[in-house]
Write a protein that holds these residues in place. Structure first.
Motif, mmCIF file in Angstrom:
data_model
loop_
_atom_site.group_PDB
_atom_site.id
_atom_site.type_symbol
_atom_site.label_atom_id
_atom_site.label_comp_id
_atom_site.label_asym_id
_atom_site.label_seq_id
_atom_site.Cartn_x
_atom_site.Cartn_y
_atom_site.Cartn_z
ATOM 1 N N VAL A 43 -8.873 58.673 14.888
ATOM 2 C CA VAL A 43 -9.346 60.358 15.061
ATOM 3 C C VAL A 43 -8.564 60.787 14.456
ATOM 4 C CG1 VAL A 43 -10.510 61.738 16.042
ATOM 5 C CG2 VAL A 43 -11.295 59.475 17.272
ATOM 6 N N HIS A 44 -7.444 61.298 15.315
ATOM 7 C CA HIS A 44 -6.570 61.499 14.720
ATOM 8 C C HIS A 44 -5.459 61.440 14.118
ATOM 9 C CE1 HIS A 44 -8.080 65.143 16.504
ATOM 10 N NE2 HIS A 44 -7.993 64.708 17.185
ATOM 11 N N ALA A 45 -5.528 60.669 12.237
ATOM 12 C CA ALA A 45 -4.538 59.355 12.243
ATOM 13 C C ALA A 45 -4.331 60.515 11.213
ATOM 14 C CB ALA A 45 -5.262 57.983 11.432
ATOM 15 N N ARG A 46 -3.089 59.822 10.804
ATOM 16 C CA ARG A 46 -1.680 60.306 10.129
ATOM 17 C C ARG A 46 -2.027 59.818 8.726
ATOM 18 N NH1 ARG A 46 3.350 60.851 13.026
ATOM 19 N NH2 ARG A 46 3.271 62.351 14.754
ATOM 20 N N ASN A 47 -2.547 58.327 8.572
ATOM 21 C CA ASN A 47 -2.810 57.290 7.567
ATOM 22 C C ASN A 47 -3.983 57.187 7.714
ATOM 23 O OD1 ASN A 47 -2.794 55.868 5.641
ATOM 24 N ND2 ASN A 47 -1.009 54.826 5.938
ATOM 25 N N PRO A 48 -5.164 57.639 6.847
ATOM 26 C CA PRO A 48 -6.843 57.168 7.472
ATOM 27 C C PRO A 48 -6.650 55.616 6.994
ATOM 28 C CG PRO A 48 -6.465 58.873 5.305
ATOM 29 C CD PRO A 48 -5.253 58.421 6.299
ATOM 30 N N ARG A 49 -5.675 55.043 6.564
ATOM 31 C CA ARG A 49 -5.941 53.203 5.877
ATOM 32 C C ARG A 49 -5.460 53.183 7.718
ATOM 33 N NH1 ARG A 49 -3.743 52.243 0.744
ATOM 34 N NH2 ARG A 49 -4.842 50.355 0.731
ATOM 35 N N ASP A 50 -5.039 53.250 8.064
ATOM 36 C CA ASP A 50 -4.154 52.808 9.466
ATOM 37 C C ASP A 50 -5.476 52.179 10.739
ATOM 38 O OD1 ASP A 50 -2.139 53.183 9.094
ATOM 39 O OD2 ASP A 50 -1.424 54.578 10.250
ATOM 40 N N THR A 51 -5.377 50.848 10.513
ATOM 41 C CA THR A 51 -6.352 50.119 11.290
ATOM 42 C C THR A 51 -5.893 48.996 12.545
ATOM 43 O OG1 THR A 51 -7.869 49.711 9.348
ATOM 44 C CG2 THR A 51 -8.407 49.159 11.188
ATOM 45 N N LEU A 52 -6.736 49.050 13.592
ATOM 46 C CA LEU A 52 -5.708 48.334 14.908
ATOM 47 C C LEU A 52 -7.379 47.158 15.103
ATOM 48 C CD1 LEU A 52 -4.799 50.341 18.416
ATOM 49 C CD2 LEU A 52 -3.219 49.229 16.443
ATOM 50 N N TYR A 53 -6.866 45.792 15.240
ATOM 51 C CA TYR A 53 -7.568 45.272 15.593
ATOM 52 C C TYR A 53 -7.377 44.553 17.209
ATOM 53 C CZ TYR A 53 -8.657 44.662 10.372
ATOM 54 O OH TYR A 53 -9.276 45.753 9.366
ATOM 55 N N VAL A 54 -8.234 44.533 18.091
ATOM 56 C CA VAL A 54 -8.533 44.665 19.526
ATOM 57 C C VAL A 54 -9.326 43.279 19.500
ATOM 58 C CG1 VAL A 54 -8.143 45.797 21.972
ATOM 59 C CG2 VAL A 54 -7.608 46.886 19.542
ATOM 60 N N PRO A 55 -9.452 42.304 20.469
ATOM 61 C CA PRO A 55 -9.830 41.088 21.157
ATOM 62 C C PRO A 55 -11.194 42.155 21.864
ATOM 63 C CG PRO A 55 -8.136 40.149 20.854
ATOM 64 C CD PRO A 55 -7.932 42.485 20.982
ATOM 65 N N ILE A 56 -12.085 41.964 22.211
ATOM 66 C CA ILE A 56 -13.099 42.428 22.463
ATOM 67 C C ILE A 56 -13.267 41.901 23.802
ATOM 68 C CG2 ILE A 56 -15.751 41.888 23.309
ATOM 69 C CD1 ILE A 56 -16.967 42.017 20.316
ATOM 70 N N SER A 57 -12.262 40.798 23.842
ATOM 71 C CA SER A 57 -11.658 39.779 25.531
ATOM 72 C C SER A 57 -10.253 41.616 26.231
ATOM 73 C CB SER A 57 -10.628 38.913 25.240
ATOM 74 O OG SER A 57 -9.675 38.933 24.431
ATOM 75 N N THR A 156 -7.725 71.188 17.080
ATOM 76 C CA THR A 156 -6.923 69.831 16.931
ATOM 77 C C THR A 156 -5.663 69.642 17.407
ATOM 78 O OG1 THR A 156 -5.166 71.834 15.821
ATOM 79 C CG2 THR A 156 -6.325 71.617 14.393
ATOM 80 N N PRO A 157 -5.157 68.306 17.651
ATOM 81 C CA PRO A 157 -3.784 67.874 18.317
ATOM 82 C C PRO A 157 -2.468 69.084 18.883
ATOM 83 C CG PRO A 157 -4.533 66.059 17.499
ATOM 84 C CD PRO A 157 -5.454 67.763 17.032
ATOM 85 N N GLN A 158 -2.449 69.893 17.594
ATOM 86 C CA GLN A 158 -1.731 71.032 17.952
ATOM 87 C C GLN A 158 -1.862 72.020 18.939
ATOM 88 O OE1 GLN A 158 -2.718 69.432 14.721
ATOM 89 N NE2 GLN A 158 -0.524 67.929 14.810
ATOM 90 N N ALA A 159 -3.212 72.624 18.517
ATOM 91 C CA ALA A 159 -3.441 72.934 19.072
ATOM 92 C C ALA A 159 -3.777 73.532 20.669
ATOM 93 C CB ALA A 159 -4.910 74.355 18.646
ATOM 94 N N VAL A 160 -4.425 72.254 20.836
ATOM 95 C CA VAL A 160 -4.402 71.711 22.543
ATOM 96 C C VAL A 160 -2.746 71.293 22.818
ATOM 97 C CG1 VAL A 160 -4.551 69.979 24.344
ATOM 98 C CG2 VAL A 160 -6.600 70.231 22.531
ATOM 99 N N GLN A 161 -2.125 71.249 22.011
ATOM 100 C CA GLN A 161 -0.411 71.421 22.744
ATOM 101 C C GLN A 161 0.126 72.478 22.948
ATOM 102 O OE1 GLN A 161 2.355 69.261 20.511
ATOM 103 N NE2 GLN A 161 3.547 70.244 21.863
ATOM 104 N N GLU A 162 -0.004 73.693 22.119
ATOM 105 C CA GLU A 162 0.507 74.940 22.573
ATOM 106 C C GLU A 162 -0.626 75.669 23.535
ATOM 107 O OE1 GLU A 162 -0.563 76.915 18.463
ATOM 108 O OE2 GLU A 162 0.452 75.588 17.328
#
Length: 188
Positions: A43-57, A156-162
């Motif tokens: 959701v908060h990716a630096r690179n929107p092309r990054d993808t993870l594939y997680v087995p449903i198992s 934003t994640p930064q606002a939460v951290q602050e």
């Protein structure tokens, strides 16, 4: 019972952050065509092309994000949250403790770890450096906590951290302000 998620669901995946499930199926690179995967986009990716594939198992490594009321309670109560006492020690054996707290896969445990490491970093003197393992786990805990609360609360994640860290400073300032000035009596 195995957890199941659907396309469009937003989940926390391990200690990696917040992801949206964009597809369920078998990716082209998988040889075993019967194996189904969740395709995750951060959701908060630096690179929107990054993808993870997680087995449903492996769905046990994912959980839904917390609700808005819970997220607000965690954000507003961070200053009052008791840090994990074992995580504030300076011993070399803390890595296992840090990992166990992340492996608990509960936001509250990650918040307790974050607070302990943040306070540890603040209390470390200018002549001392925080141990590398402390820095590593502080960064992981910050990412997981801030990404999840940011998504749920529309920040934003930064606002939460602050906000988290400012709440600790405000609490400390209030405690300090409530103390009488040295040498003054309380009744004057």
């Amino acid at each position: 019972m195995e957890k199941t998620f659907g396309t469009g669901d937003v989940v926390v995946y391990k200690a990696s952050g917040v992801f949206r499930i964009v597809e369920t199926g078998t990716p082209d690179f998988v040889w075993e065509r019967r194996q189904l995967y969740y395709t995750l986009k951060e959701v908060h990716a630096r690179n929107p092309r990054d993808t993870l594939y997680v087995p449903i198992s492996s769905a046990a490594l994912m959980r839904p994000v917390v609700g808005k009321k819970q997220a607000e309670a965690y954000l507003n109560g961070f200053a009052l949250l008791e840090p994990d006492p074992e995580s504030t020690s300076r011993t070399a054996g803390v890595t296992g403790r840090y990992q166990a707290m992340l492996d608990a896969f509960e936001l509250l445990q990650t918040l307790r770890l974050l607070k302990a490491l943040y306070l540890k970093a603040r209390l470390t003197g200018r002549n001392q450096k925080l141990m590398e393992v402390d820095i590593q786990y502080l960064n992981i805990a910050e990412k997981v906590v801030c990404d999840e609360l940011a998504y749920v609360l529309g920040m934003t994640p930064q606002a939460v951290q602050e906000e988290l860290y400012l709440s600790v400073h405000r609490k400390e300032a209030k405690v300090y302000a409530d103390q009488p000035f040295p040498g003054e009596s309380e009744g004057v």
